[in-house]
Write a protein that holds these residues in place. Structure first.
Motif, PDB file in Angstrom:
ATOM      1  N   LEU A 123       0.801  -1.227   0.000  1.00 31.77           N
ATOM      2  CA  LEU A 123       0.000   0.000   0.000  1.00 31.77           C
ATOM      3  C   LEU A 123       0.834   1.279   0.000  1.00 31.77           C
ATOM      4  N   GLN A 124       2.140   1.141   0.014  1.00 29.68           N
ATOM      5  CA  GLN A 124       3.015   2.313   0.087  1.00 29.68           C
ATOM      6  C   GLN A 124       2.710   3.370  -0.988  1.00 29.68           C
ATOM      7  N   PRO A 125       2.489   2.986  -2.260  1.00 29.20           N
ATOM      8  CA  PRO A 125       2.217   4.019  -3.268  1.00 29.20           C
ATOM      9  C   PRO A 125       0.879   4.735  -3.066  1.00 29.20           C
ATOM     10  N   LEU A 126      -0.041   4.113  -2.302  1.00 36.28           N
ATOM     11  CA  LEU A 126      -1.377   4.673  -2.133  1.00 36.28           C
ATOM     12  C   LEU A 126      -1.550   5.407  -0.810  1.00 36.28           C
ATOM     13  N   ALA A 127      -0.758   5.044   0.175  1.00 36.88           N
ATOM     14  CA  ALA A 127      -0.891   5.633   1.511  1.00 36.88           C
ATOM     15  C   ALA A 127      -0.135   6.947   1.619  1.00 36.88           C
ATOM     16  N   VAL A 128      -0.366   7.827   0.650  1.00 39.00           N
ATOM     17  CA  VAL A 128       0.314   9.121   0.631  1.00 39.00           C
ATOM     18  C   VAL A 128      -0.719  10.221   0.368  1.00 39.00           C
ATOM     19  N   LYS A 129      -0.449  11.388   0.895  1.00 43.36           N
ATOM     20  CA  LYS A 129      -1.353  12.520   0.720  1.00 43.36           C
ATOM     21  C   LYS A 129      -1.569  12.818  -0.764  1.00 43.36           C
ATOM     22  N   ASP A 130      -2.770  13.244  -1.095  1.00 42.29           N
ATOM     23  CA  ASP A 130      -3.193  13.589  -2.458  1.00 42.29           C
ATOM     24  C   ASP A 130      -3.542  12.365  -3.300  1.00 42.29           C
ATOM     25  N   ASN A 131      -3.331  11.160  -2.749  1.00 41.14           N
ATOM     26  CA  ASN A 131      -3.788   9.975  -3.471  1.00 41.14           C
ATOM     27  C   ASN A 131      -5.252   9.736  -3.120  1.00 41.14           C
ATOM     28  N   ALA A 132      -6.039   9.311  -4.101  1.00 42.14           N
ATOM     29  CA  ALA A 132      -7.470   9.111  -3.880  1.00 42.14           C
ATOM     30  C   ALA A 132      -7.760   8.081  -2.800  1.00 42.14           C
ATOM     31  N   TRP A 133      -6.830   7.156  -2.576  1.00 42.38           N
ATOM     32  CA  TRP A 133      -7.028   6.085  -1.600  1.00 42.38           C
ATOM     33  C   TRP A 133      -6.243   6.321  -0.319  1.00 42.38           C
ATOM     34  N   PHE A 134      -5.837   7.559  -0.089  1.00 37.44           N
ATOM     35  CA  PHE A 134      -5.020   7.866   1.087  1.00 37.44           C
ATOM     36  C   PHE A 134      -5.694   7.424   2.385  1.00 37.44           C
ATOM     37  N   GLY A 135      -7.001   7.678   2.527  1.00 40.46           N
ATOM     38  CA  GLY A 135      -7.705   7.329   3.754  1.00 40.46           C
ATOM     39  C   GLY A 135      -7.697   5.845   4.038  1.00 40.46           C
ATOM     40  N   SER A 136      -8.204   5.051   3.091  1.00 43.07           N
ATOM     41  CA  SER A 136      -8.302   3.597   3.292  1.00 43.07           C
ATOM     42  C   SER A 136      -6.933   2.940   3.353  1.00 43.07           C
TER      43      SER A 136
END
Length: 229
Positions: A161-174
């Motif tokens: 999940l590293q590429p998604l768990a970043v600010k401004d990513n649509a999936w940052f929350g989940s």
């Protein structure tokens, strides 16, 4: 050769030059005329083929959209029993965004039918398929990880999940929430708290996720009880 009255040397030379070029052009046409005509025909056929292909692609896309809409309408109704097979067939006959939507729907349908194994396999296939738009691949990655979370090691969750768990990513929350929980399991509490605080402060994250992240971060920020002496 004598010049005609009123004709200058320059005019004469120009006329000779024009006649020479015309003779050369006629010779080229006689020699290569069939080649030029053949090339023109090939070009026309190629353009016609390309236009036909584009038209067929548009027609096929419209047909696939109608078929997908019909399947969605049948899901949950008396005709839903064959929806899985229809989705599989449609997925083989489409590509791009439509393929991503069809396959994600197929995975959701499998989960609805308590077929967890098929759902995970479908999400995994979409997540790894580079021909599918990134937005669908990201959605599949999050859903796959949610279903597999309890069976994965913390480092596996964090890496996936590293590429998604970043600010401004649509999936940052989940993605960020699952990453933070995995960090807690891996004894990386300060990082987990920082990530949860970032989620709670991010206005683009859904309110429910922000509130949950804020509560978790607040609980984790409570100092540990002093060791007994």
């Amino acid at each position: 050769m004598a010049l005609a009255p009123g004709e200058t040397s320059e005019t004469f030379i120009r006329e000779v030059d024009e006649n020479l070029r015309r003779d050369q052009a006629e010779a080229v046409v006689k020699r290569y005329g069939k080649v030029f005509i053949g090339a023109a025909i090939v070009l026309l056929l190629a353009v016609a083929g390309w236009l036909f292909w584009k038209d067929r692609q548009a027609t096929q896309a419209a047909e696939n959209s109608e078929a997908f809409a019909a399947i969605l309408q049948d899901i949950g109704g008396p005709k839903s029993s064959g929806s899985a097979g229809r989705l599989d067939a449609l997925a083989e006959n489409t590509n791009g965004s439509m393929e991503g939507a069809v396959r994600l729907t197929r995975a959701a349908l499998a989960l609805q039918d308590s077929d967890r194994k098929t759902a995970i396999a479908q999400y995994k296939a979409v997540a790894e398929d580079k021909s599918v738009p990134q937005a669908y691949r990201d959605a599949a990655t999050v859903r796959q990880t949610q279903l597999e979370y309890d069976s994965l090691k913390p480092d596996e969750v964090i890496a996936r999940l590293q590429p998604l768990a970043v600010k401004d990513n649509a999936w940052f929350g989940s993605a960020g929430e699952m990453t933070a929980l995995a960090m807690l399991k891996a004894n990386r509490r300060p990082e987990a708290v920082a990530l949860l605080n970032a989620i709670a402060a991010e206005q683009t994250v859904p309110p429910t996720l922000r509130a949950r992240a804020e509560q978790l971060a607040a609980g984790l920020n409570i100092p540990a009880a002093p060791a007994a002496r």
